[in-house]
Design an enzyme around this catalytic site. Structure first.
Site, mmCIF file in Angstrom:
data_model
loop_
_atom_site.group_PDB
_atom_site.id
_atom_site.type_symbol
_atom_site.label_atom_id
_atom_site.label_comp_id
_atom_site.label_asym_id
_atom_site.label_seq_id
_atom_site.Cartn_x
_atom_site.Cartn_y
_atom_site.Cartn_z
ATOM 1 N N ARG A 34 0.958 -1.311 -0.052
ATOM 2 C CA ARG A 34 -0.039 0.223 -0.028
ATOM 3 C C ARG A 34 0.855 1.429 0.098
ATOM 4 O O ARG A 34 0.166 2.326 -0.278
ATOM 5 C CB ARG A 34 -1.053 0.029 1.249
ATOM 6 C CG ARG A 34 -2.035 -1.117 1.146
ATOM 7 C CD ARG A 34 -2.691 -1.288 2.426
ATOM 8 N NE ARG A 34 -2.229 -2.413 3.067
ATOM 9 C CZ ARG A 34 -2.222 -2.641 4.297
ATOM 10 N NH1 ARG A 34 -3.503 -2.417 4.847
ATOM 11 N NH2 ARG A 34 -1.782 -3.630 5.215
ATOM 12 N N LYS A 41 8.706 -1.216 3.085
ATOM 13 C CA LYS A 41 7.942 -0.062 3.986
ATOM 14 C C LYS A 41 8.625 0.183 5.331
ATOM 15 O O LYS A 41 8.588 1.488 5.613
ATOM 16 C CB LYS A 41 6.596 -0.930 4.451
ATOM 17 C CG LYS A 41 5.734 0.035 5.529
ATOM 18 C CD LYS A 41 4.420 -0.449 5.522
ATOM 19 C CE LYS A 41 4.205 -1.576 6.113
ATOM 20 N NZ LYS A 41 2.826 -2.048 6.640
ATOM 21 N N GLY A 96 2.226 -14.277 5.819
ATOM 22 C CA GLY A 96 1.559 -13.829 6.961
ATOM 23 C C GLY A 96 2.429 -13.495 8.311
ATOM 24 O O GLY A 96 3.550 -13.962 8.446
ATOM 25 N N THR A 97 1.894 -12.937 9.211
ATOM 26 C CA THR A 97 2.371 -12.497 10.382
ATOM 27 C C THR A 97 2.937 -13.708 11.575
ATOM 28 O O THR A 97 3.833 -13.678 11.951
ATOM 29 C CB THR A 97 1.873 -11.497 11.217
ATOM 30 O OG1 THR A 97 0.305 -11.988 11.337
ATOM 31 C CG2 THR A 97 1.765 -10.209 10.648
ATOM 32 N N ASP A 121 6.259 -1.914 11.487
ATOM 33 C CA ASP A 121 5.666 -0.455 10.847
ATOM 34 C C ASP A 121 4.753 0.515 11.825
ATOM 35 O O ASP A 121 4.012 1.031 11.555
ATOM 36 C CB ASP A 121 4.864 -0.775 9.656
ATOM 37 C CG ASP A 121 3.590 -1.742 10.013
ATOM 38 O OD1 ASP A 121 3.532 -2.099 11.607
ATOM 39 O OD2 ASP A 121 2.561 -2.156 9.231
ATOM 40 N N TYR A 384 32.169 33.547 -3.448
ATOM 41 C CA TYR A 384 32.387 32.170 -3.538
ATOM 42 C C TYR A 384 33.634 32.030 -2.922
ATOM 43 O O TYR A 384 34.611 32.446 -3.261
ATOM 44 C CB TYR A 384 31.976 31.578 -4.872
ATOM 45 C CG TYR A 384 32.233 30.333 -4.731
ATOM 46 C CD1 TYR A 384 31.701 29.263 -4.018
ATOM 47 C CD2 TYR A 384 33.395 29.804 -5.522
ATOM 48 C CE1 TYR A 384 31.882 27.844 -4.177
ATOM 49 C CE2 TYR A 384 33.903 28.387 -5.463
ATOM 50 C CZ TYR A 384 32.991 27.264 -4.778
ATOM 51 O OH TYR A 384 33.493 26.153 -4.587
ATOM 52 N N ASN A 404 38.608 27.879 -7.959
ATOM 53 C CA ASN A 404 39.383 26.796 -7.430
ATOM 54 C C ASN A 404 39.133 25.606 -8.366
ATOM 55 O O ASN A 404 39.741 24.615 -8.071
ATOM 56 C CB ASN A 404 38.541 26.526 -6.140
ATOM 57 C CG ASN A 404 37.351 25.961 -6.281
ATOM 58 O OD1 ASN A 404 36.451 26.486 -7.087
ATOM 59 N ND2 ASN A 404 36.667 24.943 -5.374
ATOM 60 N N ARG A 458 44.666 44.428 -12.596
ATOM 61 C CA ARG A 458 43.584 44.750 -13.427
ATOM 62 C C ARG A 458 44.221 45.973 -14.507
ATOM 63 O O ARG A 458 45.156 46.418 -14.284
ATOM 64 C CB ARG A 458 42.398 45.276 -12.670
ATOM 65 C CG ARG A 458 42.901 46.786 -11.929
ATOM 66 C CD ARG A 458 41.747 47.160 -11.089
ATOM 67 N NE ARG A 458 42.189 48.590 -10.527
ATOM 68 C CZ ARG A 458 41.845 49.136 -9.418
ATOM 69 N NH1 ARG A 458 41.202 48.189 -8.395
ATOM 70 N NH2 ARG A 458 42.016 50.292 -8.814
#
Ligand code: UD1
Ligand code: CA
Length: 479
Positions: A34, A41, A96-97, A121, A384, A404, A458
């Site tokens: 389900r 699950k 089954g359980t 669960d 950065y 970098n 620059r």
């Protein structure tokens, strides 16, 4: 959780002068159809850890001598979560359980004592309730005790059928229940305590004669009754604990209840929440007293927050360590450490393996990755910093970028104490900027800068007199 009426509440293992041994079986072999998921699950997470891990932690409270986890569907994945913590038994076909519990026979058949069976669960069941269940079971000398709860809407759960003396006689599954039984609101939580020997004997007599064609664990209850065994039920006061997660709706409910519990505990511990319903904190997160947390904050994994710190709206921290008296404003921190007295954000992003030392300031739109930022250093705007060692009292001007990465390799940048980096500097690694050095705004730095030097990387500005007058935009050129 109500208090037990037995006289053994102080030591649940102590009965008639000898120690009763506890065992536990965790059922985790089912697919969980389900859920409509590739993931088994029980591996779906609630507040940061799998449902199975929640159940395992609760089971610890009764100090079992042995825990056997029943695995089946994608068993390797399930086993990884509890590797080294429990034993495992494989159920190759999920019949089954009851069939699942039978798989624990090789480990437990000859064990003397009492065995807790719990479904993987049901992540909300607490260790405290399991201890109470044991106390109740022992003090009533039951062969089996079912942990039950009163449900507002019992649909989907097994119902507890009692006789006119209020004794439990059997459990009827939703799909097998008649109209009368479907109205019963006392439900089976899927957690039980059994006399171990009696359990494995009774399991030999269950069959698949039911609506689902499965071996139901719940059928052992009527078998005990037929054999004259004493069966009881211990009812949880809080239905929430019993929640069995079969689909994503229940998963969201489990998350919500767990969130309430976690946040309530932090509030008890001295943490202020503006809106606890909208604050998302994983179960292992540690928060000291006098931390204040605004709405829509998420703290995940192994995060730790020191006292006096403020986390404002939209802060998102995964495995982060934040010191004391720090202010984090709408920022993201992942696998990184932020020391005391730091101010950060809004919209800073601190990525893995970073360390922001005390009293540093990391401002808006600043990204730091794999770097150390020294004490009292400031990176106020649009910066950065990657793979860098930045000393103390450094000023990183707006728009500072460490270059970098050349597309293949990452290189280191070293910026020494008291350096002053002008705005919009591009620092191409590997490179070192010395102590007290200056970098002119707009520079592209490709070579080391000595201590105390200034680097101007620059083009020089040239002004041409009256040149603008020759261009159409100029007032003297307009008609
Ligand atoms: C079960 C109980 C129901 C109870 C409910 C509580 C039975 C027959 N019914 O129903 O009375 O109200 O839990 O939540 O026991 N599992 C296996 N192997 C199997 C089948 C299941 O290991 O062959 C495991 C599942 O992985 C799960 C647990 O057992 O963890 C419970 O199984 P599930 O199918 O969810 O049972 P429910 O229908 O919820
Ligand atoms: Ca279930």
């Amino acid at each position: 959780m109500r208090t037990t009426d037995g006289g053994l509440a102080t030591n649940s293992n102590f009965k008639k002068g000898f120690i009763m041994t506890n065992y536990a079986i965790i059922l985790a072999a089912g697919k969980g159809t389900r859920m409509k998921s590739d993931l088994p699950k029980v591996l779906h997470k609630v507040a940061g850890i799998s449902m199975l891990e929640h159940v395992y932690r609760a089971v610890q409270a009764i100090s079992p001598e042995k825990i056997v986890t029943i695995i089946g569907h994608k068993g390797e994945l399930v086993q990884q979560v509890l590797e080294g913590k429990t034993l495992f038994a494989e159920q190759t076909e999920q019949l089954g359980t009851g069939h699942a519990v039978m798989m624990a026979e090789p480990e437990l058949l000859n064990a003397q004592g009492q065995t807790l069976v719990i479904a993987g669960d049901t992540p909300l069941i607490t260790g405290e309730s399991l201890r109470e269940l044991i106390d109740y079971h022992v003090s009533h000398k039951n062969v089996a005790t079912i942990l039950t709860a009163q449900a507002e809407n019992p649909f989907g759960y097994g119902r507890i059928i009692r006789n006119d003396k209020e004794e439990v006689v059997k459990i009827v599954e939703q799909k097998d229940a008649n109209e009368y039984e479907q109205k019963i609101r006392e439900i089976n939580t899927g957690t039980y305590l059994f006399d171990n020997q009696a359990l494995f004997t009774a399991l030999k007599n269950i069959n698949t004669d039911n609506a689902q064609g499965e071996y139901y664990l719940t059928d052992v209850i009527s078998i005990f009754r037929q054999d004259g065994g004493k069966v009881g039920a211990y009812k949880l006061r809080d239905f929430n604990e019993s929640l069995g997660v079969n689909d994503r709706l229940a998963l969201a409910t489990a998350e919500k209840v767990m969130r309430q519990r976690i946040n309530a505990q932090h509030m008890v511990n001295g943490v202020t929440f503006i809106d606890p319903a909208a604050t998302y904190i994983d179960i292992d997160v540690e928060i000291e007293a006098d931390v204040a947390i605004e709405a829509n904050v998420t703290l995940k994994g192994q995060t730790k927050i020191g006292s006096g710190t403020l986390l404002t709206n939209n802060t998102y921290i995964v495995d982060g360590i934040v010191g004391k008296n720090t202010v984090i404003t709408a920022s993201v921190i992942e696998e990184a450490e932020v020391a005391d007295g730091v101010t950060m954000g809004p919209y800073a992003h601190i990525r893995p393996d970073s360390l922001i030392k005390r009293d540093a300031h990391i401002g808006n739109f600043v990204e730091i990755k794999g770097s150390t930022i020294g004490e009292n250093t400031k990176a106020g705007h649009l910066t950065y910093i990657g793979n860098s060692q930045v000393g103390s009292n450094v000023n990183l001007g707006a728009g500072t970028i460490t270059v970098n990465y050349d597309g293949q390799n990452k290189y280191l940048t070293d910026i020494e104490d008291n350096a002053f980096i002008g705005s919009n500097a591009t620092i191409v690694a590997p490179v070192r900027i010395g102590k007290n050095a200056l970098v002119a705004a707009g520079s592209t730095i490709t070579e080391d800068v000595p201590d105390d030097a200034i680097a101007l990387g620059r083009g020089r500005q040239i002004n041409k007199e009256d040149y603008a007058k020759t261009k159409p935009h100029h007032p003297t050129q307009r008609g």
